[in-house]
Each structure stands twice: as structure tokens, then as C-alpha cells.
Motif scaffolding. Structure first.
Motif, mmCIF file in Angstrom:
data_model
loop_
_atom_site.group_PDB
_atom_site.id
_atom_site.type_symbol
_atom_site.label_atom_id
_atom_site.label_comp_id
_atom_site.label_asym_id
_atom_site.label_seq_id
_atom_site.Cartn_x
_atom_site.Cartn_y
_atom_site.Cartn_z
ATOM 1 N N LEU A 1 0.826 -1.203 0.000
ATOM 2 C CA LEU A 1 0.000 0.000 0.000
ATOM 3 C C LEU A 1 0.861 1.255 0.000
ATOM 4 N N GLN B 1 2.160 2.255 -3.423
ATOM 5 C CA GLN B 1 1.141 2.917 -4.235
ATOM 6 C C GLN B 1 1.015 4.383 -3.840
ATOM 7 N N LEU C 1 -1.196 7.066 4.696
ATOM 8 C CA LEU C 1 -1.261 5.719 5.246
ATOM 9 C C LEU C 1 -1.874 5.746 6.657
#
Length: 370
Positions: A27, A30, A46
Motif C-alpha cells: 500500500l 502505491q 497511510l
């Protein structure tokens, strides 16, 4: 550097078989691409995602974002910036993002959609064809068709005497593998993020994937990258994650010109320009000053772009345009430029962009045959 050793516990893996670090790392990469390499911004996003979706709450061992950041530092993915108040990506992270982009593009391609890296011409190569021909001086003896050669010999031999002659030799045709010089043009004009649509992140992801593909699989090829806005400038592969859209107009003319000058210095028989754009040229340099017109398609600007497309054609440089806007008015310009260059154009959605570029690159490396 120090290491912590502990007994493996299956609880460290999530239901998908990934460790907590791997889940957050995927994640985080990205988010780094979207943030143009801004580690602080990516960590902020995040944290917000974790607060909203309780990502770390799914880890049984109490693994937290703080543990993730510590592990990023320990593994060498992030480092302190010059001021010591924040973090920056390392070269290791840049390579990892390019590799992830490559895997993501290939994962989204339909199975069997990609061909091998060969041309439609025959010659000395790596992959046999079923067709054979007479052996000539310089042919690879490893490609001799033993059955065909024996049959030819038997036509003029007897049981008592086998008489092998040079004309009996048959060799397999092979697919000819060739090298190509590519310049990837990336539009960084403000329109690449207008109307709530993020076009630059998919463009960067595909650019990183293409660079990783060429570096690792086609070492004899060359790839140069040029970004263009009000002006055009060459960038390194390592700069790709950090590209940002600016308050720029679109100087397509200079982008093509810089790309053409780069390719003129390359000693390759095959030269091509891949251009990712939303299609609207809106400025050019005239008498040392920026001439711009954002309203409609200014024929003064368009004609200069068409002139550059013709110059590329004369230098045997093919322009392949990957148009990522759906406006028929802008698509008509792309068709006009493509006709001037005798090149190709793809009108792709952001989801399909990688597939178009990879299939075109891999399947269309052609040798000029006189």
C-alpha cells in the motif's frame, strides 16, 4: 545495522499469506507513486487510511505503523533527509516501485496478450521456425535440419556410398531479434490532473514499468525519457517516481523536437517515440518567448507540431501516441499528427494504458529491410 531473530509464528502472516510489513509495504508503494515520492505525505495518507479502515488492527501480533516505519528504516527503504526532520526514499525503494509497476502492468494484461520480443523478419535469431532453406556461408551450424539434409543426400547417394554435398545442407529459419531506441515522452501539463481525474499517476506507473522491462529484459535496447510542459527536458529513470504535474501548458512541439535530437545520436536502425498525453498542444517557444493559447486548437501551434512530426518521419522515427482523453476534438488532432508521421495512435483508458504500450513495444520492434 542489527537484526532481530525470533521464532516464526503463523500469526505474523495475514489471511492472504502476507506479513504485516508486506501488506503495508504494498500500500505504501502505491501512495509513494501518487505523492510523487513524498515520503511524509505517503505516511500521512497511510495513517489516515489506517484510522479509517483499521488496517493494523487486523494484525494479531500488535504490529503498528510505528513498527512499519522502523522496519522501513532497518531494511534501507527510507532515510533521513538533509535537515534530519523527515524521510526520503532510497535507491532501493525507487527500484522496488519500478519492479512493482512492472508486475502490476503484466498482471493486468490478458493472458496470452503479449508476444515474444521478435520481429516479423527472418535471420539469425533464437527461435526456430518450421520453414527451412539452403545453407549459406555464415549460417549457424546449430540450426541445421538434420532430417532434411539427410533426405537431400539420399537423393544422389547409394546404399554403398553416402555422398554429402554442400547443397544438401538445410537450415531452419529463425526469428530475427532486433534492438530499438525508444524515447518516452510524458505530458506534465496541468490538464493531466484536471476535472478530478488523475492521469499522471498511471502514466508514471507505466513509464516505470517500461523502464524496468527494458533494463532487465532487453539490455541492448535504449530508453530515454523526456517530460514536457511549457518546455521539454530529459530526465533519468530514477527521477520517474518524483514527477509532478505543474502549472504548465503543453509544448508538444518541443517535446517531439528534444526526442528527435536524442534519437539522432543513437546508432540504431529502429527508432521510436512513445508519447503519453491528453492530446492538446497549447504552447510553443517563438523568438525566445513562450507563445500560448489554451482555448481550442490554435492552428499556429498545431502546424508547428505537424512540422515536427514530418521531420521525425524523414528521420525514420515512428511516433506512437497514447491518448488518454476522450474528447473527440482532441482525438482529431492526434489523428492528424499520426497521419503526418505515418505513425500510430491508441485512444486508451487509464486502465488499459499499460497494455497498449507493452504490447506495442514488444510486438513491433522491426528491422528496416531494404
Amino acid at each position: 545495522m542489527h537484526f532481530k531473530y525470533f521464532e516464526w509464528d503463523e500469526r505474523f502472516a495475514n489471511p492472504n499469506g502476507k506479513t504485516p510489513f508486506d501488506t503495508l509495504w504494498d500500500l505504501f508503494q502505491q501512495l509513494l507513486t501518487i505523492s510523487s515520492g513524498d515520503v511524509s505525505q505517503a505516511l500521512k495518507w497511510l495513517t489516515e487510511l489506517d484510522n479509517e479502515y483499521d488496517i493494523t488492527g487486523q494484525f494479531d501480533d500488535g504490529y503498528s505503523l510505528g513498527d512499519f516505519i522502523d522496519e522501513l528504516k532497518e531494511r534501507g527503504y527510507i532515510d533521513k533527509d538533509r535537515e534530519g526532520s523527515g524521510f526520503i526514499m532510497t535507491k532501493k525503494t525507487e527500484r522496488s516501485i519500478r519492479k512493482r509497476s512492472l508486475e502490476e502492468v503484466f498482471k493486468n494484461l490478458e493472458k496470452g496478450g503479449l508476444g515474444s520480443h521478435k520481429s516479423p523478419h527472418t535471420g539469425r535469431g533464437l527461435e526456430r521456425q518450421p520453414e527451412t532453406r539452403k545453407w549459406t556461408q555464415g549460417d549457424d551450424i546449430g540450426q541445421i535440419d538434420s532430417v532434411g539434409t539427410m533426405l537431400n543426400m539420399l537423393n544422389h547417394s547409394s546404399i554403398d556410398a553416402f555422398n554429402l554435398q554442400e547443397d544438401d545442407l538445410e537450415v531452419y529459419e529463425t526469428d530475427h531479434y532486433t534492438s530499438v531506441a525508444t524515447v518516452l515522452l510524458i505530458d506534465l501539463s496541468h490538464s493531466m490532473i484536471l476535472y478530478g481525474e488523475d492521469r499522471i499517476t498511471p502514466a508514471k506507473r507505466v513509464a516505470m514499468a517500461l523502464s524496468e522491462l527494458i533494463i532487465n529484459n532487453y539490455a541492448k535496447d535504449s530508453l530515454d525519457i523526456v517530460a514536457f510542459g511549457n518546455e521539454a527536458w530529459q530526465i533519468a529513470v530514477d527521477d520517474l517516481p518524483y514527477l509532478k504535474v505543474g502549472p504548465y501548458h503543453t509544448n508538444t512541439k518541443q517535446g517531439l523536437e528534444v526526442a528527435r535530437h536524442i534519437l539522432q545520436r543513437k546508432k540504431y536502425a529502429n527508432k521510436q517515440i512513445f508519447m503519453i498525453t491528453d492530446g492538446k498542444p497549447s504552447c510553443m517557444i517563438e523568438n525566445g518567448r513562450l507563445y500560448k493559447n489554451s482555448f481550442g486548437l490554435d492552428r499556429k501551434i498545431v502546424n508547428k507540431v505537424l512540422d515536427e512530426a514530418v521531420k521525425c518521419r524523414r528521420d525514420q522515427i515512428t511516433i506512437t501516441t497514447f491518448m488518454i482523453a476522450q474528447d473527440p476534438y482532441l482525438q482529431s488532432f492526434v489523428r492528424e499528427m499520426t497521419e503526418a508521421n505515418k505513425g500510430k495512435a491508441y485512444f486508451a483508458s487509464l486502465d488499459d494504458l499499460g497494455g497498449y504500450i507493452f504490447e506495442d513495444y514488444i510486438q513491433n520492434r522491426k528491422k528496416n529491410v531494404k
